[in-house]
Design a protein around this motif. Sequence first.
Motif, PDB file in Angstrom:
ATOM      1  N   GLU A 123      10.810   2.457   0.713  1.00  0.00           N
ATOM      2  CA  GLU A 123       9.352   2.487   0.905  1.00  0.00           C
ATOM      3  C   GLU A 123       8.754   3.782   0.363  1.00  0.00           C
ATOM      4  O   GLU A 123       7.630   3.821  -0.071  1.00  0.00           O
ATOM      5  CB  GLU A 123       9.041   2.377   2.410  1.00  0.00           C
ATOM      6  CG  GLU A 123       9.388   1.005   2.993  1.00  0.00           C
ATOM      7  CD  GLU A 123       8.711  -0.149   2.249  1.00  0.00           C
ATOM      8  OE1 GLU A 123       9.412  -1.130   1.920  1.00  0.00           O
ATOM      9  OE2 GLU A 123       7.509  -0.027   1.946  1.00  0.00           O
ATOM     10  N   ASN A 124       9.551   4.875   0.415  1.00  0.00           N
ATOM     11  CA  ASN A 124       8.996   6.175   0.020  1.00  0.00           C
ATOM     12  C   ASN A 124       8.847   6.260  -1.510  1.00  0.00           C
ATOM     13  O   ASN A 124       9.626   5.662  -2.247  1.00  0.00           O
ATOM     14  CB  ASN A 124       9.874   7.319   0.534  1.00  0.00           C
ATOM     15  CG  ASN A 124       9.867   7.416   2.051  1.00  0.00           C
ATOM     16  OD1 ASN A 124      10.886   7.379   2.684  1.00  0.00           O
ATOM     17  ND2 ASN A 124       8.682   7.534   2.637  1.00  0.00           N
ATOM     18  N   LEU A 125       7.870   7.052  -1.920  1.00  0.00           N
ATOM     19  CA  LEU A 125       7.482   7.111  -3.333  1.00  0.00           C
ATOM     20  C   LEU A 125       8.628   7.490  -4.261  1.00  0.00           C
ATOM     21  O   LEU A 125       8.933   6.773  -5.228  1.00  0.00           O
ATOM     22  CB  LEU A 125       6.329   8.113  -3.497  1.00  0.00           C
ATOM     23  CG  LEU A 125       5.794   8.319  -4.917  1.00  0.00           C
ATOM     24  CD1 LEU A 125       5.240   7.028  -5.497  1.00  0.00           C
ATOM     25  CD2 LEU A 125       4.728   9.426  -4.929  1.00  0.00           C
ATOM     26  N   VAL A 155      -0.255   2.091  -6.622  1.00  0.00           N
ATOM     27  CA  VAL A 155      -0.749   3.356  -6.066  1.00  0.00           C
ATOM     28  C   VAL A 155      -1.695   3.019  -4.919  1.00  0.00           C
ATOM     29  O   VAL A 155      -2.687   2.303  -5.110  1.00  0.00           O
ATOM     30  CB  VAL A 155      -1.484   4.173  -7.148  1.00  0.00           C
ATOM     31  CG1 VAL A 155      -2.111   5.435  -6.545  1.00  0.00           C
ATOM     32  CG2 VAL A 155      -0.512   4.533  -8.270  1.00  0.00           C
ATOM     33  N   ASN A 166       7.762  16.543   2.930  1.00  0.00           N
ATOM     34  CA  ASN A 166       8.379  15.393   2.258  1.00  0.00           C
ATOM     35  C   ASN A 166       9.668  15.779   1.549  1.00  0.00           C
ATOM     36  O   ASN A 166       9.622  16.327   0.456  1.00  0.00           O
ATOM     37  CB  ASN A 166       7.379  14.780   1.274  1.00  0.00           C
ATOM     38  CG  ASN A 166       6.300  14.007   2.008  1.00  0.00           C
ATOM     39  OD1 ASN A 166       5.580  14.565   2.840  1.00  0.00           O
ATOM     40  ND2 ASN A 166       6.202  12.718   1.742  1.00  0.00           N
ATOM     41  N   LYS A 222      11.807   5.484  10.806  1.00  0.00           N
ATOM     42  CA  LYS A 222      10.793   6.378  10.242  1.00  0.00           C
ATOM     43  C   LYS A 222       9.773   5.687   9.334  1.00  0.00           C
ATOM     44  O   LYS A 222       9.058   6.351   8.589  1.00  0.00           O
ATOM     45  CB  LYS A 222      11.496   7.466   9.441  1.00  0.00           C
ATOM     46  CG  LYS A 222      12.298   6.932   8.273  1.00  0.00           C
ATOM     47  CD  LYS A 222      12.321   7.948   7.164  1.00  0.00           C
ATOM     48  CE  LYS A 222      12.521   7.284   5.838  1.00  0.00           C
ATOM     49  NZ  LYS A 222      12.235   8.180   4.738  1.00  0.00           N
ATOM     50  N   SER A 242       8.292  15.922  12.224  1.00  0.00           N
ATOM     51  CA  SER A 242       7.691  15.527  10.951  1.00  0.00           C
ATOM     52  C   SER A 242       6.250  16.020  10.868  1.00  0.00           C
ATOM     53  O   SER A 242       5.581  16.168  11.889  1.00  0.00           O
ATOM     54  CB  SER A 242       7.727  13.993  10.855  1.00  0.00           C
ATOM     55  OG  SER A 242       6.922  13.547   9.795  1.00  0.00           O
ATOM     56  N   VAL A 291       0.159  11.825  -5.947  1.00  0.00           N
ATOM     57  CA  VAL A 291       0.992  10.687  -6.342  1.00  0.00           C
ATOM     58  C   VAL A 291       1.143  10.657  -7.870  1.00  0.00           C
ATOM     59  O   VAL A 291       2.240  10.523  -8.397  1.00  0.00           O
ATOM     60  CB  VAL A 291       0.370   9.370  -5.832  1.00  0.00           C
ATOM     61  CG1 VAL A 291       1.165   8.167  -6.323  1.00  0.00           C
ATOM     62  CG2 VAL A 291       0.295   9.371  -4.309  1.00  0.00           C
ATOM     63  N   VAL A 314       6.391   4.307   8.632  1.00  0.00           N
ATOM     64  CA  VAL A 314       5.078   4.345   9.286  1.00  0.00           C
ATOM     65  C   VAL A 314       4.489   2.943   9.428  1.00  0.00           C
ATOM     66  O   VAL A 314       4.084   2.523  10.517  1.00  0.00           O
ATOM     67  CB  VAL A 314       4.121   5.246   8.455  1.00  0.00           C
ATOM     68  CG1 VAL A 314       2.712   5.159   8.983  1.00  0.00           C
ATOM     69  CG2 VAL A 314       4.611   6.680   8.480  1.00  0.00           C
ATOM     70  N   LEU A 353       4.014   0.431 -10.579  1.00  0.00           N
ATOM     71  CA  LEU A 353       4.005   1.140  -9.301  1.00  0.00           C
ATOM     72  C   LEU A 353       2.633   0.946  -8.697  1.00  0.00           C
ATOM     73  O   LEU A 353       1.616   1.272  -9.324  1.00  0.00           O
ATOM     74  CB  LEU A 353       4.244   2.650  -9.471  1.00  0.00           C
ATOM     75  CG  LEU A 353       4.008   3.396  -8.131  1.00  0.00           C
ATOM     76  CD1 LEU A 353       5.242   3.314  -7.248  1.00  0.00           C
ATOM     77  CD2 LEU A 353       3.524   4.792  -8.307  1.00  0.00           C
ATOM     78  N   ASP A 405      -1.904   6.421   5.977  1.00  0.00           N
ATOM     79  CA  ASP A 405      -1.817   7.528   5.012  1.00  0.00           C
ATOM     80  C   ASP A 405      -2.929   8.533   5.276  1.00  0.00           C
ATOM     81  O   ASP A 405      -4.058   8.147   5.574  1.00  0.00           O
ATOM     82  CB  ASP A 405      -1.962   7.001   3.573  1.00  0.00           C
ATOM     83  CG  ASP A 405      -0.629   6.505   3.036  1.00  0.00           C
ATOM     84  OD1 ASP A 405       0.404   6.770   3.667  1.00  0.00           O
ATOM     85  OD2 ASP A 405      -0.611   5.843   1.994  1.00  0.00           O
TER      86      ASP A 405
HETATM   87  C1  WQD Z   1       3.938   9.507  -0.437  1.00  0.00           C
HETATM   88  C2  WQD Z   1       2.623   9.164  -1.117  1.00  0.00           C
HETATM   89  C3  WQD Z   1       1.663   7.078  -0.447  1.00  0.00           C
HETATM   90  C4  WQD Z   1       4.683   4.436  -2.134  1.00  0.00           C
HETATM   91  C5  WQD Z   1       6.606   9.232   4.864  1.00  0.00           C
HETATM   92  C6  WQD Z   1       6.534   9.245   6.344  1.00  0.00           C
HETATM   93  C7  WQD Z   1       6.944  10.601   6.837  1.00  0.00           C
HETATM   94  C8  WQD Z   1       8.283  10.943   6.284  1.00  0.00           C
HETATM   95  C9  WQD Z   1       8.325  10.878   4.772  1.00  0.00           C
HETATM   96  C10 WQD Z   1       9.879  10.456   7.931  1.00  0.00           C
HETATM   97  C11 WQD Z   1       1.637   8.554  -0.148  1.00  0.00           C
HETATM   98  C12 WQD Z   1       2.029   7.052  -1.923  1.00  0.00           C
HETATM   99  C13 WQD Z   1       3.994   5.583  -1.756  1.00  0.00           C
HETATM  100  C14 WQD Z   1       4.093   3.545  -3.082  1.00  0.00           C
HETATM  101  C15 WQD Z   1       2.179   4.974  -3.222  1.00  0.00           C
HETATM  102  N1  WQD Z   1       9.234  10.074   6.833  1.00  0.00           N
HETATM  103  N2  WQD Z   1       2.765   5.842  -2.300  1.00  0.00           N
HETATM  104  N3  WQD Z   1       2.861   3.852  -3.591  1.00  0.00           N
HETATM  105  O1  WQD Z   1       3.954   8.617   3.557  1.00  0.00           O
HETATM  106  O2  WQD Z   1       3.987  11.047   2.832  1.00  0.00           O
HETATM  107  O3  WQD Z   1       5.718  10.202   4.387  1.00  0.00           O
HETATM  108  O4  WQD Z   1       7.899   9.559   4.409  1.00  0.00           O
HETATM  109  O5  WQD Z   1       9.840  11.501   8.471  1.00  0.00           O
HETATM  110  O6  WQD Z   1       6.946  10.577   8.221  1.00  0.00           O
HETATM  111  O7  WQD Z   1       5.199   9.025   6.706  1.00  0.00           O
HETATM  112  O8  WQD Z   1       5.774   9.508   2.025  1.00  0.00           O
HETATM  113  O9  WQD Z   1       6.817   8.655  -0.005  1.00  0.00           O
HETATM  114  O10 WQD Z   1       5.886   6.993   1.693  1.00  0.00           O
HETATM  115  O11 WQD Z   1       4.331   8.344   0.299  1.00  0.00           O
HETATM  116  O12 WQD Z   1       1.051   5.218  -3.694  1.00  0.00           O
HETATM  117  O13 WQD Z   1       4.676   2.488  -3.456  1.00  0.00           O
HETATM  118  O14 WQD Z   1       2.883   8.156  -2.112  1.00  0.00           O
HETATM  119  O15 WQD Z   1       0.387   6.479  -0.254  1.00  0.00           O
HETATM  120  O16 WQD Z   1       0.365   9.053  -0.470  1.00  0.00           O
HETATM  121  P1  WQD Z   1       4.725   9.825   3.193  1.00  0.00           P
HETATM  122  P2  WQD Z   1       5.760   8.295   0.991  1.00  0.00           P
END
Ligand code: WQD
Length: 391
Positions: free
Chosen positions: A235-237, A256, A216, A115, A155, A323, A117, A254, A349
């Motif tokens: 990887e997720n926020l 952004v 999310n 998952k 998703s 964010v 991206v 962090l 994104d």
């Molecule tokens: C959230 C926001 C980033 C990390 C992804 C997949 C989606 C689902 C959930 C599987 C975004 C920003 C993130 C960082 C940042 N996965 N960010 N700095 O991209 O909405 O969804 O995870 O189903 O399919 O695409 O979630 O948590 O990665 O990002 O600024 O170090 O936080 O740009 O805007 P996302 P995310």
Amino acid sequence: NSNSQEPLKNVLVTGGAGYIGSHVIYTLLRTHKYKVISIDNYHNSFPAALTRVSELALTELKAASDSQPSAQDIDSTAIDVHECDLNAASAVRSIFSSYSSKGGIWGVIHIAAYKAVGESSEIPLTYYANNVAATISLLQTMQEFGCMRLIYSSSATVYGVPPDIPIKEETRREGDSVYGRTKVMCELIIQDFCDSVMNDSGSKTSFQAISLRYFNPAGAHPSGYIGEHPRGRPENLLPLLAHMAVGTVTDPVLKVFGNDYPTPDGTCIRDYLHILDLAAGHVVALQALEEGSELNAKVFASSIQSQGRFKAYNLGKGHGMSVMQIVDAMRKATGHDYKTEVIGRRRGDVPELIADPALARAELGFDAPRDLETMCRDLWNWQVKNPTGYE
Ligand code: WQD
């Protein structure tokens, strides 16, 4: 007592040890209606998650019953665990056949997928093999064994850059990344399969599928005993912020990914919902696959996407958070003083993803009541108790 109880329905969850899978299995166990089977290759998960889910369900069963729980209720908190890759068709077939003498597999909740991206555009064939080919192989095995009910983990990324916000289910699908395209392709494959195995009376032999488009998911079970633990760096926020606060990620700031988006504070907006609300949505969707039930009639009365018994629902709260708002919420939950540094946008994104939750609410009675503060508190409680996850 046990003899007045319905026999348990065998339900297979793929990706059962993962963040979503483990919380979905926990919620299934708490109904005491299913014998849950997990298939996972542990590529991005740990078998220990399943041991903890089962322990948690048994502990809560004993705490909830004033009398001795029935043998069947106790049995329903045990998970049949299989380590297996979904592309190993013969291994998956032998798992299905092992249930043939026990009533067969009643339904499948297919969550297993890669998952990330960003990673998906670097190794597309791995993503198409693991997410798409494995789904085709699973559907073929389901057809072979007459297993005709599917919940598919989709998703919000299927919408690409949505034309309207909040997003309704009939919005055109347009995967903007390899990962997103794998989700769109799997939905189309499932739809075509539903259309091909559809007799007009819509009776038992129809293949029924509900695709749940997650926004999310965030947070963890409030006990802190199960939670999100991806292999390697998160990887997720939200998980990243939790690891920064607990010190298992030592980044000084962090990063952004862009603050020049057309949003109030310039950073991307997402629709975060609590993982237990998301999990509850899967149990309601599974109940909607019971032919002859009122819920089943309602769900498949109007199938926009196809004349087959295929239906898609958004699972989100219908609220957006940027964010910076998430960083603030985690600052409050953890007490960690995050420093942020704005860098360039991340490929793939989109500015804003917010669900229109009306259809799931109207037809499934789905709601996602837990708020962001609860998500952050539960996430932090898990991370503090398990700084290195399930290791
Ligand atoms: C959230 C926001 C980033 C990390 C992804 C997949 C989606 C689902 C959930 C599987 C975004 C920003 C993130 C960082 C940042 N996965 N960010 N700095 O991209 O909405 O969804 O995870 O189903 O399919 O695409 O979630 O948590 O990665 O990002 O600024 O170090 O936080 O740009 O805007 P996302 P995310």
